[in-house]
Scaffold this motif. Structure first.
Motif, PDB file in Angstrom:
ATOM      1  N   UNK A  30      48.287  50.861  78.647  1.00 35.92           N
ATOM      2  CA  UNK A  30      48.352  50.952  77.184  1.00 35.92           C
ATOM      3  C   UNK A  30      48.288  52.405  76.711  1.00 35.92           C
ATOM      4  N   UNK A  31      47.587  53.243  77.469  1.00 35.41           N
ATOM      5  CA  UNK A  31      47.537  54.666  77.105  1.00 35.41           C
ATOM      6  C   UNK A  31      48.939  55.244  77.068  1.00 35.41           C
ATOM      7  N   UNK A  32      49.726  54.867  78.073  1.00 30.77           N
ATOM      8  CA  UNK A  32      51.076  55.411  78.164  1.00 30.77           C
ATOM      9  C   UNK A  32      51.957  54.875  77.039  1.00 30.77           C
ATOM     10  N   UNK A  33      51.770  53.612  76.709  1.00 32.17           N
ATOM     11  CA  UNK A  33      52.618  52.999  75.683  1.00 32.17           C
ATOM     12  C   UNK A  33      52.249  53.497  74.287  1.00 32.17           C
ATOM     13  N   UNK A  34      50.934  53.589  74.030  1.00 33.82           N
ATOM     14  CA  UNK A  34      50.494  53.885  72.664  1.00 33.82           C
ATOM     15  C   UNK A  34      50.707  55.338  72.258  1.00 33.82           C
ATOM     16  N   UNK A  35      50.797  56.233  73.250  1.00 35.78           N
ATOM     17  CA  UNK A  35      50.879  57.651  72.902  1.00 35.78           C
ATOM     18  C   UNK A  35      52.156  58.292  73.442  1.00 35.78           C
ATOM     19  N   UNK A  36      53.254  57.603  73.286  1.00 28.27           N
ATOM     20  CA  UNK A  36      54.486  58.035  73.959  1.00 28.27           C
ATOM     21  C   UNK A  36      54.811  59.513  73.766  1.00 28.27           C
TER      22      UNK A  36
END
Ligand code: C2E
Ligand code: MG
Ligand code: MG
Length: 697
Positions: free
Chosen positions: A573-579
């Motif tokens: 989710x870190x990767x998805x939320x802070x593209x």
């Protein structure tokens, strides 16, 4: 009356020369001036219209020529305002009646004596003067009535219209000439807010002497059946003997004021984006029901607190205009699900609250919550995007123990959080246990804040083992909280709290610095293990922080640890939320020599597209896939696929949570090289790790 002191000038109209001279003598004796003597009607008109005009005309009725005195008088009166006194020797009815038509100021019979003549002339002058004053006052009044901004309508004692001014004409849409003599109710027809007729205050004034002001919200129905909000006042018109002779109503069109008031009300009570009632109006209505329920505990109602799941992602990634459109669309869907008597309101952000009045039973409420869930999870098509959303709903039932609307809203909010925690896209019903839980959580939040600032947390280290030779290749640093009263609290409980309160930034930084120093101590002490690495979990919150790279550099420098010994564990989710920011940060970290692990791999978003976008070295397969992998073919297949994927992308796979011999064998069979799990080691204290390393070396 004119203020000049010059003697009154009188025009004598008389066809008989002798009589004219006789009159002249009388008048001169009485102190009057002679403006002239005219023998015919036509000459009389000529002289009357000449300048200066006479102050009075003494007019013989019988005259020579084609025009008698009455005709001449009527022509003069039509053009100038000069009092006329008729003189005649005849007094037949016919002549008198004819003379009356020109309203003479007096009527003198020949032969007359000086005194009669004097009195008649003076009365005529006086009367003329009074009439002039009245006329002037009438003009003045008329000008005033026509120029004021209010509508004025007067009636006689029967309520029949005697006067309307221009404003009244324009508000009522009636023309003056149509109104005169009509009943007031025809022209000034009044109704209240609910369109019931209201008695015209004119009638009250006629009955009691004073009309009550119209109630607020009174509407006037115009001739064309339009509604105009009005305000009024009505009073009696009294004569000088204090007897009523009619009444007057003064009213004004207050449309603009009503509209301005409405606009103010809208600003105060409605949400500008969705046009739904806002929190204030909602709480107002709810408070009313809460009060009612305390008196009549049988009235059933409920509050639903609705929060859109993942709205923030839409807003952050696609921008506020799309976010706004989504909110408007969601608001419409919510309205569609409800009855007209229910209230749906926007509390702000992606939060909505629904007030269900008169619920037949609670089955009804749950079914409605289901329906809302279904409606809100239908994809939205907005500006060429297909957006997927869902809602988490908290439900609280109206109960007599509630005293304030805010308490009910608070509990619905708590239930909504429970619904979210249970896995989004669902509803939860508030109960007392939730309340206790929230209270407990609030206390925990405070205690955690204290613990973090006191550095009262500790770290356990769980070894990561190479399957080939069972050698320890590194550790994962796991935060531990020993609560002074409640004992050891699981990170599964305190990490989410730390994330929500923002404490996580401080917490992770502390773990990072401690872990770097600790691993350096072990590396130095057990030089054979100089390659030991440490994994540190970093919450996604760090990626909205600008200085995450700086923090990491500083931690390494302060511990004198090589970057190659540090691994950072991030979730999908870190990767998805802070593209936007994440790619840059990860690249910088990688360039320092730090490895990036994806934690709990497989539990997050299904999109795999990000995997090759970021410099990721390792996938940690979530323990839920490893548990019972030996007997569950689905899990076996998933893990097999992840391992193939990792190899294809040149990444390493670590199996998390391996507990049994059978699981180890299954994983080994799939070609996974590293494991972390109770089978080998539980998370250990520093001392335990030291002992362990001593024994291995
Ligand atoms: P995680 O990063 O996936 O950490 C692994 C978790 O799995 C740890 O739980 C560990 O004790 C547990 N585990 C390891 N082997 C086994 C096994 O064989 N069986 C079972 N049932 N469990 C096993 P722990 O320590 O309770 O941590 C839970 C989560 O809390 C971590 O999951 C991590 O997401 C988070 N966390 C812990 N410490 C920190 C920290 O310092 N910062 C951040 N941001 N998160 C942390
Ligand atoms: Mg981890
Ligand atoms: Mg994990």
């Amino acid at each position: 009356m004119e203020s000049s002191l010059a003697p009154t000038s009188i025009l004598i109209v008389e066809d008989e020369g002798l009589i004219a001279l006789d009159i002249e003598t009388h008048l001169l004796n009485l102190g009057y001036q002679i403006a002239g003597i005219a023998e015919t009607g036509r000459l009389a008109i000529q002289r009357a219209l000449a300048s200066p005009p006479p102050d009075l005309i003494l007019m013989d009725i019988r005259l020579k020529g084609d025009m008698d005195g009455i005709e001449a008088a009527s022509e003069i009166s039509a053009q100038v305002d000069i009092p006329i006194v008729f003189l005649t020797a005849f007094s037949d009815e016919n002549t008198l009646n004819k003379a009356k038509l020109v309203s003479p100021f007096a009527y003198i019979r020949k032969p007359f004596d000086t005194a009669d003549l004097h009195i008649s002339i003076e009365i005529a002058l006086q009367k003329h003067c009074s009439e002039k004053i009245i006329k002037q006052q009438k003009n003045w009044l008329n000008t005033v009535l026509e120029s004021i901004g209010d509508a004025v309508v007067t009636t006689d004692n029967d309520g029949k219209i005697t006067f309307v001014n221009r404003v009244a004409e324009s508000i009522t849409q009636w023309i003056k000439s149509e109104t005169l003599g009509r009943p007031i109710n025809d022209v000034v027809s009044l109704v209240d807010r609910d369109k019931n007729s209201i008695e015209n205050p004119i009638f009250q004034a006629l009955r009691t002497g004073q009309g009550e002001p119209l109630p607020e919200g009174t509407l006037l129905i115009t001739k064309n059946q339009q509604e105009v909000p009005v305000e009024d006042s009505a009073v009696l018109i009294l004569d000088d003997t204090q007897h009523a002779h009619g009444a007057v109503i003064v009213f004004r069109d207050v449309s603009e004021r009503v509209a301005a008031k409405q606009q103010l009300f809208n600003h105060a009570y409605y949400d500008a984006l969705t046009n739904l009632p806002n929190r204030s109006l909602f709480v107002d209505r709810l408070q009313h029901l809460v009060d009612l329920n305390r008196r009549y505990p049988n009235c059933q109602f409920a509050v639903l607190f609705v929060d859109l799941d993942r709205f923030k992602i839409v807003n952050d990634s696609l921008g506020h205009p799309i976010g706004d459109q989504l909110l408007i669309a969601a608001a419409k869907r919510l309205q569609k699900c409800l009855r007209p008597t229910d209230t749906v309101s926007r509390f702000g952000g992606d939060e909505f609250a629904i007030l269900l009045e008169q619920c037949p039973d609670f089955e009804f409420v749950y079914k409605l919550a289901d329906r809302i869930n279904r409606e809100l999870s239908v994809p939205y098509h907005l500006s060429n995007y297909n957006l997927f959303s869902s809602a988490s709903i908290g439900i609280v039932q109206g109960q007599s123990q509630y005293e304030t609307a805010e308490d009910m809203v608070r509990d619905a909010d708590i239930a909504m959080y429970q619904a979210k925690a249970n896995g989004k896209g669902r509803y939860a019903i508030f109960d007392d246990a939730m309340h206790t839980q929230v209270k407990r959580r609030l206390t925990l939040e405070n205690d955690l804040r204290q613990a973090v600032s006191d550095n009262a947390l500790t770290i356990h280290y769980q070894p990561i083992v190479s399957l080939a030779d069972s050698a320890i290749v590194g550790f994962e640093a796991l935060a531990r909280w020993e609560h002074p009263e409640q004992g050891l609290i699981s990170p599964d409980i305190f990490i989410p709290i730390a994330e929500e309160t923002g404490l996580i930034v401080q917490l992770d930084q502390w773990v990072l610095r401690q872990a770097c120093q600790q691993i350096k101590v072990w590396q130095d002490r057990f030089s054979a293990k100089a390659k030991l690495g440490v994994s540190v979990n970093l919450s996604s919150y760090h990626f909205s922080q600008m200085d995450v790279v700086e923090q990491v550099k500083q931690a390494l420098a302060d511990a004198a640890l090589s970057a190659a010994s540090l691994r950072l564990e991030l979730t999908e989710s870190t990767l998805i939320e802070n593209t936007e920011s994440v790619a840059q940060i990860l690249l910088e970290l990688k360039n320092l020599g730090i490895e990036i692990y994806i934690d709990d791999f497989g539990t997050g978003y299904s999109s795999l597209s990000y995997l090759h976008k970021y410099p990721i070295s390792t996938l940690k397969i979530d323990r839920s896939f490893i548990h019972h992998i030996d007997s569950n073919t689905d899990q076996f297949e998933i893990v097999r696929t992840i391992i193939i994927l990792a190899k294809a992308l040149n990444m390493t796979a670590i199996a998390e949570g391996v507990e049994t011999e059978e699981e180890i064998e299954a994983i080994r069979g799939l070609g996974c090289e590293y494991v972390q799990g109770y089978y080998f080691h539980r998370p250990l204290t520093c001392n335990q790790v030291t002992t362990l390393l001593e024994n291995c070396s």
